[in-house]
Design a protein around this motif. Sequence first.
Motif, PDB file in Angstrom:
ATOM      1  N   CYS A  86       0.840  -1.189   0.000  1.00  0.00           N
ATOM      2  CA  CYS A  86       0.000   0.000   0.000  1.00  0.00           C
ATOM      3  C   CYS A  86       0.880   1.246   0.000  1.00  0.00           C
ATOM      4  O   CYS A  86       1.748   1.385   0.863  1.00  0.00           O
ATOM      5  CB  CYS A  86      -0.899  -0.012   1.235  1.00  0.00           C
ATOM      6  SG  CYS A  86      -1.850   1.499   1.406  1.00  0.00           S
ATOM      7  N   CYS A 105       0.028   3.475   3.537  1.00  0.00           N
ATOM      8  CA  CYS A 105       0.462   3.061   4.870  1.00  0.00           C
ATOM      9  C   CYS A 105       1.642   2.088   4.831  1.00  0.00           C
ATOM     10  O   CYS A 105       2.213   1.770   5.863  1.00  0.00           O
ATOM     11  CB  CYS A 105      -0.710   2.444   5.644  1.00  0.00           C
ATOM     12  SG  CYS A 105      -1.192   0.821   5.038  1.00  0.00           S
ATOM     13  N   CYS A 113      -6.590   0.513   5.111  1.00  0.00           N
ATOM     14  CA  CYS A 113      -6.600   1.958   5.353  1.00  0.00           C
ATOM     15  C   CYS A 113      -7.371   2.708   4.273  1.00  0.00           C
ATOM     16  O   CYS A 113      -7.551   3.913   4.348  1.00  0.00           O
ATOM     17  CB  CYS A 113      -5.169   2.491   5.439  1.00  0.00           C
ATOM     18  SG  CYS A 113      -4.380   2.698   3.838  1.00  0.00           S
ATOM     19  N   CYS A 162      -6.610  -1.720   0.443  1.00  0.00           N
ATOM     20  CA  CYS A 162      -5.957  -1.848   1.753  1.00  0.00           C
ATOM     21  C   CYS A 162      -6.971  -1.533   2.853  1.00  0.00           C
ATOM     22  O   CYS A 162      -7.970  -0.866   2.615  1.00  0.00           O
ATOM     23  CB  CYS A 162      -4.785  -0.884   1.813  1.00  0.00           C
ATOM     24  SG  CYS A 162      -3.890  -0.954   3.360  1.00  0.00           S
ATOM     25  N   SER A 212       1.777  -1.085   4.195  1.00  0.00           N
ATOM     26  CA  SER A 212       1.575  -2.488   4.550  1.00  0.00           C
ATOM     27  C   SER A 212       1.631  -3.366   3.305  1.00  0.00           C
ATOM     28  O   SER A 212       1.278  -2.946   2.200  1.00  0.00           O
ATOM     29  CB  SER A 212       0.278  -2.673   5.325  1.00  0.00           C
ATOM     30  OG  SER A 212      -0.814  -2.630   4.462  1.00  0.00           O
TER      31      SER A 212
HETATM   32 ZN   LIG Z   1      -2.855   1.028   3.482  1.00  0.00          ZN
END
Ligand SMILES: [Zn+2]
Length: 111
Positions: free
Chosen positions: A73, A76, A91, A89, A78
Amino acid sequence: MHEMAITESILSIVLAEAEKRDATRVKTVKIEVGELTNIVGDCVQFYFELMSKDTLASGAEVEIEEVPLQARCPSCGSVKKIENLDFLCECGGVMKIIAGKELAISAIEIE
Ligand SMILES: [Zn+2]
């Protein structure tokens, strides 16, 4: 057939490499196959065996390494394994593919 054409080009790379290094025989060929390529490893093995007859690569062991589809991502950072092509994601960001598209010879062992 997808796999057939791919195997043909893999074999020609392997043979060119073997000739360049004055090999008498190709022992092992390792191939990385990304999940996203939709290539069936078993088919590649089968065609390789078929096409390599009477070449330096005849009887070579073909090892297929399957690379799962992974994405990161950008918001963020991840990283996750993608299933069902879900690139969203947690987020809310949209993940970008970092692995799973590869189709490459990772190693050639010769004698
Ligand atoms: Zn993310």
